[in-house]
Write a protein that holds these residues in place. Structure first.
Motif, PDB file in Angstrom:
ATOM      1  N   ASP A  54      -3.258  -7.015   0.866  1.00  0.00           N
ATOM      2  CA  ASP A  54      -4.424  -6.203   1.184  1.00  0.00           C
ATOM      3  C   ASP A  54      -5.227  -6.047  -0.120  1.00  0.00           C
ATOM      4  N   ASP A  93      -8.143  -3.240  -0.815  1.00  0.00           N
ATOM      5  CA  ASP A  93      -8.492  -1.864  -1.212  1.00  0.00           C
ATOM      6  C   ASP A  93      -7.292  -0.921  -1.146  1.00  0.00           C
ATOM      7  N   GLY A  94      -7.002  -0.281  -2.268  1.00  0.00           N
ATOM      8  CA  GLY A  94      -5.857   0.622  -2.329  1.00  0.00           C
ATOM      9  C   GLY A  94      -4.556  -0.113  -2.610  1.00  0.00           C
ATOM     10  N   THR A  95      -4.628  -1.446  -2.677  1.00  0.00           N
ATOM     11  CA  THR A  95      -3.435  -2.263  -2.930  1.00  0.00           C
ATOM     12  C   THR A  95      -3.634  -3.045  -4.236  1.00  0.00           C
ATOM     13  N   ASP A 101      -1.418  -0.611   1.937  1.00  0.00           N
ATOM     14  CA  ASP A 101      -1.394   0.811   1.555  1.00  0.00           C
ATOM     15  C   ASP A 101      -1.766   1.758   2.685  1.00  0.00           C
ATOM     16  N   ASP A 102      -2.286   1.232   3.780  1.00  0.00           N
ATOM     17  CA  ASP A 102      -2.933   2.110   4.757  1.00  0.00           C
ATOM     18  C   ASP A 102      -2.127   2.129   6.062  1.00  0.00           C
ATOM     19  N   ASP A 135      -2.006  -1.022   7.822  1.00  0.00           N
ATOM     20  CA  ASP A 135      -1.144  -2.072   7.268  1.00  0.00           C
ATOM     21  C   ASP A 135       0.294  -2.023   7.787  1.00  0.00           C
TER      22      ASP A 135
END
Ligand code: MG
Length: 229
Positions: free
Chosen positions: A14, A16-18, A191-192, A195
């Motif tokens: 991933d 964003d955020g990863t 991260d979400d 996911d």
């Protein structure tokens, strides 16, 4: 402590955020200068078996990470294989234009709320204006109510109106059926909440599903360090 990345892996990431930190808006993220080259180095050491699984548009993935990485864009709505060939898994929302107009009119009175226009989906972002969450939730429920072709996807401070079908778990399974991914050990990092199915899919296929908060102490830098081969 995580074992090092196995060179026999097929690595799915991933963004964003990863790989990179979340920012106030999707457009204001910062990509570490070395990241695109590091990903290509790892990709080469994995015999090409590295793919991006992101909610972002394909053009956005290329803008952030450089062009051409195998990718599932918009949560798997469109897939680009290792040869660059595109496979579209869904149709654009039938009510895309109508919903966009309604959303644009409604958010005029909600400063900080943003609409992201993707190829297939519409996303309402409220990271900068969390007080509107309940109001926006009602609005998107109202729009999507009774729609046959659309589903609502919840993410970090965002509501996504997306076509039914096409998700990261299916995308991961799709890549694993073809070269250079097939026969390797799938490793996915996300991260979400969106996911979690892909994390489970990687495990189901005999691999590893990792979560940034649970496995990397929430640090994208730790992810970037781990994926260097
Ligand atoms: Mg993410």
């Amino acid at each position: 402590m995580l074992p090092a990345l196995n060179p026999n892996s097929a690595l799915f990431l991933d963004i964003d955020g990863t790989l990179i930190d979340l920012a106030a808006t999707p457009q204001s993220v910062e990509v570490p200068l070395a990241l695109p080259a590091q990903l290509r180095q790892t990709q080469a050491k994995l015999n090409g078996a590295l793919a991006i699984l992101s909610g972002r548009k394909l053009a956005d993935i290329d803008r952030l990470l450089g062009p051409g990485l195998p990718s599932a864009a918009e949560h798997g709505a469109i897939l680009r294989d290792a040869s660059g060939k595109l496979t579209q898994q869904v149709q654009r929302l039938a009510s895309y234009d109508k919903w966009l107009k309604t959303l644009q009119a409604e958010i005029i009175d909600m400063p900080g709320v943003l609409i992201e226009e993707k190829e297939f989906s519409l996303v309402v972002h409220y990271r900068q204006a969390p007080k509107f969450e309940a109001e926006l939730s009602q609005l998107v429920d109202h729009l999507i109510g009774g729609s046959e072709d659309a589903v609502l996807m919840l993410a970090h401070c965002a509501f996504e109106l997306k076509p039914r079908g096409g998700n990261k778990a299916d995308a991961l399974a799709w890549f694993m059926q073809q070269p250079p991914f097939s026969g390797r050990i799938p490793v996915f990092i996300g991260d979400d909440i969106t996911d979690e199915p892909a994390i489970e899919k990687a495990i189901e296929l005999g691999g590893i599903g990792l979560h940034v908060a649970r496995d990397f102490a929430g640090q994208t830098q730790a992810v970037r360090d781990w994926v260097i081969l």
